[in-house]
Design a protein around this motif. Structure first.
Motif, mmCIF file in Angstrom:
data_model
loop_
_atom_site.group_PDB
_atom_site.id
_atom_site.type_symbol
_atom_site.label_atom_id
_atom_site.label_comp_id
_atom_site.label_asym_id
_atom_site.label_seq_id
_atom_site.Cartn_x
_atom_site.Cartn_y
_atom_site.Cartn_z
ATOM 1 N N MET A 1 -22.597 -14.279 1.123
ATOM 2 C CA MET A 1 -22.402 -12.831 1.092
ATOM 3 C C MET A 1 -21.123 -12.444 0.350
ATOM 4 O O MET A 1 -21.001 -11.314 -0.136
ATOM 5 C CB MET A 1 -22.369 -12.285 2.526
ATOM 6 N N ASP A 2 -20.175 -13.384 0.257
ATOM 7 C CA ASP A 2 -18.888 -13.057 -0.367
ATOM 8 C C ASP A 2 -19.046 -12.586 -1.799
ATOM 9 O O ASP A 2 -18.366 -11.652 -2.244
ATOM 10 C CB ASP A 2 -17.957 -14.275 -0.317
ATOM 11 N N MET A 3 -19.944 -13.221 -2.561
ATOM 12 C CA MET A 3 -20.095 -12.830 -3.967
ATOM 13 C C MET A 3 -20.682 -11.425 -4.090
ATOM 14 O O MET A 3 -20.438 -10.726 -5.078
ATOM 15 C CB MET A 3 -20.958 -13.855 -4.714
ATOM 16 N N VAL A 4 -21.446 -11.008 -3.075
ATOM 17 C CA VAL A 4 -21.989 -9.650 -3.086
ATOM 18 C C VAL A 4 -20.873 -8.645 -2.794
ATOM 19 O O VAL A 4 -20.728 -7.631 -3.485
ATOM 20 C CB VAL A 4 -23.126 -9.505 -2.056
ATOM 21 N N TYR A 5 -20.067 -8.951 -1.783
ATOM 22 C CA TYR A 5 -18.965 -8.043 -1.453
ATOM 23 C C TYR A 5 -17.958 -7.927 -2.597
ATOM 24 O O TYR A 5 -17.287 -6.898 -2.740
ATOM 25 C CB TYR A 5 -18.267 -8.507 -0.175
ATOM 26 N N ASP A 6 -17.864 -8.960 -3.423
ATOM 27 C CA ASP A 6 -16.934 -8.901 -4.555
ATOM 28 C C ASP A 6 -17.297 -7.797 -5.542
ATOM 29 O O ASP A 6 -16.424 -7.287 -6.260
ATOM 30 C CB ASP A 6 -16.904 -10.253 -5.285
ATOM 31 N N VAL A 7 -18.578 -7.421 -5.606
ATOM 32 C CA VAL A 7 -18.994 -6.365 -6.538
ATOM 33 C C VAL A 7 -19.341 -5.063 -5.813
ATOM 34 O O VAL A 7 -19.737 -4.082 -6.453
ATOM 35 C CB VAL A 7 -20.201 -6.825 -7.391
ATOM 36 N N TYR A 8 -19.192 -5.055 -4.501
ATOM 37 C CA TYR A 8 -19.521 -3.865 -3.712
ATOM 38 C C TYR A 8 -18.452 -2.794 -3.939
ATOM 39 O O TYR A 8 -17.256 -3.055 -3.773
ATOM 40 C CB TYR A 8 -19.596 -4.252 -2.236
ATOM 41 N N PRO A 9 -18.825 -1.583 -4.326
ATOM 42 C CA PRO A 9 -17.815 -0.565 -4.655
ATOM 43 C C PRO A 9 -16.927 -0.154 -3.485
ATOM 44 O O PRO A 9 -15.809 0.315 -3.696
ATOM 45 C CB PRO A 9 -18.656 0.622 -5.159
ATOM 46 N N ASP A 10 -17.403 -0.330 -2.254
ATOM 47 C CA ASP A 10 -16.592 0.016 -1.086
ATOM 48 C C ASP A 10 -15.927 -1.207 -0.469
ATOM 49 O O ASP A 10 -15.564 -1.201 0.706
ATOM 50 C CB ASP A 10 -17.453 0.722 -0.027
ATOM 51 N N ARG A 11 -15.750 -2.258 -1.266
ATOM 52 C CA ARG A 11 -15.090 -3.475 -0.767
ATOM 53 C C ARG A 11 -13.682 -3.157 -0.269
ATOM 54 O O ARG A 11 -13.221 -3.666 0.743
ATOM 55 C CB ARG A 11 -15.031 -4.514 -1.890
ATOM 56 N N VAL A 12 -12.973 -2.320 -1.002
ATOM 57 C CA VAL A 12 -11.636 -1.877 -0.604
ATOM 58 C C VAL A 12 -11.670 -0.362 -0.465
ATOM 59 O O VAL A 12 -11.990 0.344 -1.421
ATOM 60 C CB VAL A 12 -10.570 -2.300 -1.630
ATOM 61 N N LEU A 13 -11.357 0.122 0.732
ATOM 62 C CA LEU A 13 -11.388 1.557 1.006
ATOM 63 C C LEU A 13 -9.991 2.142 0.893
ATOM 64 O O LEU A 13 -9.008 1.508 1.289
ATOM 65 C CB LEU A 13 -11.914 1.818 2.420
ATOM 66 N N ASP A 14 -9.891 3.362 0.365
ATOM 67 C CA ASP A 14 -8.595 4.029 0.426
ATOM 68 C C ASP A 14 -8.373 4.518 1.852
ATOM 69 O O ASP A 14 -9.284 4.537 2.683
ATOM 70 C CB ASP A 14 -8.509 5.172 -0.589
ATOM 71 N N ARG A 15 -7.135 4.900 2.146
ATOM 72 C CA ARG A 15 -6.799 5.252 3.522
ATOM 73 C C ARG A 15 -7.634 6.420 4.031
ATOM 74 O O ARG A 15 -8.048 6.441 5.194
ATOM 75 C CB ARG A 15 -5.307 5.578 3.646
ATOM 76 N N ALA A 16 -7.921 7.383 3.170
ATOM 77 C CA ALA A 16 -8.699 8.546 3.602
ATOM 78 C C ALA A 16 -10.083 8.128 4.083
ATOM 79 O O ALA A 16 -10.591 8.642 5.086
ATOM 80 C CB ALA A 16 -8.813 9.556 2.459
ATOM 81 N N LYS A 17 -10.695 7.167 3.380
ATOM 82 C CA LYS A 17 -12.031 6.724 3.776
ATOM 83 C C LYS A 17 -11.975 5.882 5.049
ATOM 84 O O LYS A 17 -12.870 5.964 5.898
ATOM 85 C CB LYS A 17 -12.690 5.950 2.637
ATOM 86 N N VAL A 18 -10.933 5.058 5.194
ATOM 87 C CA VAL A 18 -10.751 4.299 6.437
ATOM 88 C C VAL A 18 -10.671 5.254 7.619
ATOM 89 O O VAL A 18 -11.348 5.076 8.645
ATOM 90 C CB VAL A 18 -9.477 3.427 6.368
ATOM 91 N N ILE A 19 -9.865 6.289 7.477
ATOM 92 C CA ILE A 19 -9.676 7.249 8.568
ATOM 93 C C ILE A 19 -10.968 8.008 8.847
ATOM 94 O O ILE A 19 -11.352 8.207 10.009
ATOM 95 C CB ILE A 19 -8.523 8.214 8.227
ATOM 96 N N ALA A 20 -11.670 8.414 7.793
ATOM 97 C CA ALA A 20 -12.911 9.174 7.985
ATOM 98 C C ALA A 20 -13.951 8.345 8.730
ATOM 99 O O ALA A 20 -14.610 8.836 9.657
ATOM 100 C CB ALA A 20 -13.453 9.630 6.632
ATOM 101 N N ARG A 21 -14.105 7.080 8.338
ATOM 102 C CA ARG A 21 -15.090 6.228 9.011
ATOM 103 C C ARG A 21 -14.681 5.943 10.451
ATOM 104 O O ARG A 21 -15.521 5.934 11.357
ATOM 105 C CB ARG A 21 -15.273 4.926 8.232
ATOM 106 N N ALA A 22 -13.389 5.718 10.659
ATOM 107 C CA ALA A 22 -12.916 5.450 12.017
ATOM 108 C C ALA A 22 -13.123 6.667 12.913
ATOM 109 O O ALA A 22 -13.562 6.538 14.062
ATOM 110 C CB ALA A 22 -11.447 5.049 11.990
ATOM 111 N N GLU A 23 -12.815 7.849 12.401
ATOM 112 C CA GLU A 23 -12.991 9.066 13.209
ATOM 113 C C GLU A 23 -14.455 9.279 13.566
ATOM 114 O O GLU A 23 -14.777 9.645 14.707
ATOM 115 C CB GLU A 23 -12.449 10.279 12.449
ATOM 116 N N SER A 24 -15.366 9.045 12.612
ATOM 117 C CA SER A 24 -16.798 9.201 12.895
ATOM 118 C C SER A 24 -17.239 8.234 13.985
ATOM 119 O O SER A 24 -17.971 8.600 14.912
ATOM 120 C CB SER A 24 -17.621 8.952 11.624
ATOM 121 N N ALA A 25 -16.789 6.982 13.872
ATOM 122 C CA ALA A 25 -17.168 5.974 14.860
ATOM 123 C C ALA A 25 -16.590 6.301 16.228
ATOM 124 O O ALA A 25 -17.276 6.189 17.256
ATOM 125 C CB ALA A 25 -16.697 4.598 14.396
#
Length: 557
Positions: free
Chosen positions: A186-210
């Motif tokens: 799965m690692d090679m797939v995550y290497d090309v996944y556009p959301d592999r690294v999230l900016d802080r705003a997206k981290v916070i948004a996903r955490a708040e939703s969860a």
């Protein structure tokens, strides 16, 4: 705060009517057995049926950011054909037309090849061709298997990967004619996944939703089983700014899984360790992955699979490397939590833990270091004995037993299931601090489902009459310990949470039950046997740090 009935989980004073919360510390300041004049909520609790209060529930193994992501994705749990999968994907895409691009893939979770191809003795993995339709054919699609250990990819995603694909991947494999990538593959797939690294705003948004969804089901805290440094930093900011509504105890992962990154500096995690002053975030250790999952024949077994005798599963890291990396983290002072499904993975990990704890002066030896085994799913009897003598912490997900029950005996054979697999009562009866959770979003994040599965051994999502290996059922009291008290011990917080008593964090849940004949005191002996159903308990309010973070009556309005 006064309620009709408060069950404190404090053995010295299990029952109460009222408690007070400090304005500054946000801890319980007084717990009383009598109603305080002028105290209580401005709510007519009688309209809610019988109402009780318990300490806030914890999930002992979950994934906050993955839950936030999957709340936006497609749920494929229980689907029984490729056509049903296509329909679900197309329906979701029509409702969310911006998904499926190279920049924003269509995500989902929940497929199981044994359900998609039920007529096959050894169901094959799906392929990218199965995701072909006029609407889907050019879309970027990545769907997690139900256990999270395999990714099913569309043709558009596969074109982003190396060509040709590697034929040998240590600790991983590529199946489904090059369309399904399991474990280390799965690692090679995550290497090309556009959301592999999230900016802080997206981290916070996903955490708040969860967190919002978790609060709805009475969860006040989560042991997050694997997060990278930059993700932890975003969640620490949320905690320090008092934005978080769920307490987190995080196990870190290195950027390269199963390596050591415990040093100082930009790439090291030493500087993110510790607990915030308000107790909303704790970081003490690391997550290591020993093997894969049973459903995809990836769990590492001591002897071959009964239905696939050519394999004994997959160690994601060889035994020498596993010993070296666990030892390095341990010697650097970190708590180690190791993912172990199969009995080989459990055996190797327990032996490593035994060697490391050989110089301990504590009783049990693990009391100071609190080493954990995540999942602890298939454990040879002699290793169960060793876990007991060392006082290791098994972190178990009750719904994994009920979800895996249709194929567990097919994979393992009767003897292994009978003596080694999906132990719960056996481990509680050994006096261990068993932590219970869900592994969300792999399973439902609702602890009522986990408690139901634990006390009945029935699948909470179906209506099956008989429980599976009911000899391993536990009591509701034990289940509450697993979802409330034992998670506190596993993070050195037994002095901070786990019960309603003076000085503990002011976290509680208000529950209602409409069957007046049974009442809502679901922990009492005989309640389940009389027909009580934990899944029917209603979460009316959830409080974290003396702050109401969920109110069902407000949702209804």
């Amino acid at each position: 705060y006064c309620y009709p009935y408060i069950y404190t989980l404090n053995n010295q004073a299990p029952n109460a009517r009222c408690f007070s919360v400090g304005d500054t510390e946000k801890r319980f300041m007084g717990v009383m057995n009598e109603t305080v004049v002028g105290g209580g909520q401005v709510i007519d609790w009688k309209e809610k049926g019988e109402v009780v209060v318990i300490p806030g529930l914890w999930d002992g193994h979950g994934h906050i950011l993955a839950l936030g992501e999957m709340l936006e994705g497609v749920k494929l749990y229980g689907l029984g054909s490729i056509e049903e999968v296509r329909i679900s994907l197309e329906t979701h895409l029509k409702a969310n037309p911006t998904l499926g691009t190279k920049e924003k893939w269509l995500r989902g979770i929940g497929w199981d090849q044994s359900l998609l191809f039920p007529d096959e003795k050894n169901p094959h993995m799906p392929t990218s061709n199965d995701l072909s339709s006029p609407l889907l054919s050019d879309k970027y699609i990545m769907i997690d298997r139900v256990d999270g250990h395999c990714l099913w990819l569309s043709a558009a995603v596969i074109k982003l990967l190396p060509d040709p694909l590697p034929t040998h991947i240590p600790g991983g494999e590529i199946l489904g004619n090059g369309s399904v990538f399991c474990d280390n593959a799965m690692d090679m797939v995550y290497d090309v996944y556009p959301d592999r690294v999230l900016d802080r705003a997206k981290v916070i948004a996903r955490a708040e939703s969860a967190m919002k969804e978790l609060n709805k089901v009475g969860v006040v805290g989560v042991h997050d089983a694997g997060m990278r440094k930059w993700e932890v930093e975003g969640l620490r900011w949320m905690a320090e700014m008092s934005i978080s509504s769920v307490r987190l105890n995080i196990m870190v992962e290195c950027e390269i899984r199963n390596t050591y990154c415990g040093g100082e500096g930009e790439s090291g995690v030493r500087n993110i360790m510790g607990r915030t002053e308000n107790g909303m975030l704790s970081v003490y250790g690391v997550k290591i992955f020993a093997d894969g999952a049973l459903g995809s024949w990836g769990a590492a077994l001591l002897s071959p699979y009964s239905d696939k005798p050519e394999t004994s599963g997959t160690m994601l890291i060889n035994s020498t490397a596993l010993q070296n990396v666990i030892t390095e983290w341990y010697n650097s002072g970190y708590q180690v939590s190791t993912h172990c499904i199969g009995d080989l993975a459990n055996h190797l990990t327990v032996q490593i833990y035994k060697d490391l704890l050989s110089t301990s002066h504590y009783t049990p030896p693990n009391h100071a270091r609190r080493l954990r085994i995540e999942h602890a799913q298939i454990i040879a009897p002699e290793d169960q004995d060793l876990i007991q003598s060392l006082g290791l912490i098994p972190s178990i997900q009750p719904t994994h037993a009920t979800s895996d029950s249709p194929y567990a005996e097919i994979r393992l054979g009767r003897d292994r299931v009978q003596n080694s697999a999906y132990r719960m009562k056996s481990l509680f009866d050994r006096g261990l601090n068993v932590v219970l959770g869900s592994d969300f979003p792999v399973e439902s994040h609702d602890p009522r489902n986990g408690i139901y599965a634990a006390v009945t051994r029935k699948n909470p999502y179906t209506t099956k009459e008989e429980g599976w290996h009911k000899e391993e059922t536990i009591t509701v009291q034990q289940a509450l310990e697993g979802f409330i008290k034992n998670p506190a011990y596993a993070m050195w917080a037994e002095g901070e949470t786990g019960e309603i008593s003076v000085g503990k964090w002011a976290d509680w849940v208000v529950l209602g039950y409409e069957d007046e004949a049974l009442g809502a005191k679901f922990w009492e002996e005989g309640w389940v046997e009389k027909g009580g159903d934990v899944r029917r308990l209603k979460v009316l309010e959830t409080w974290v740090g003396g702050r109401k973070v969920y109110d069902a009556s407000a949702e209804e309005r």
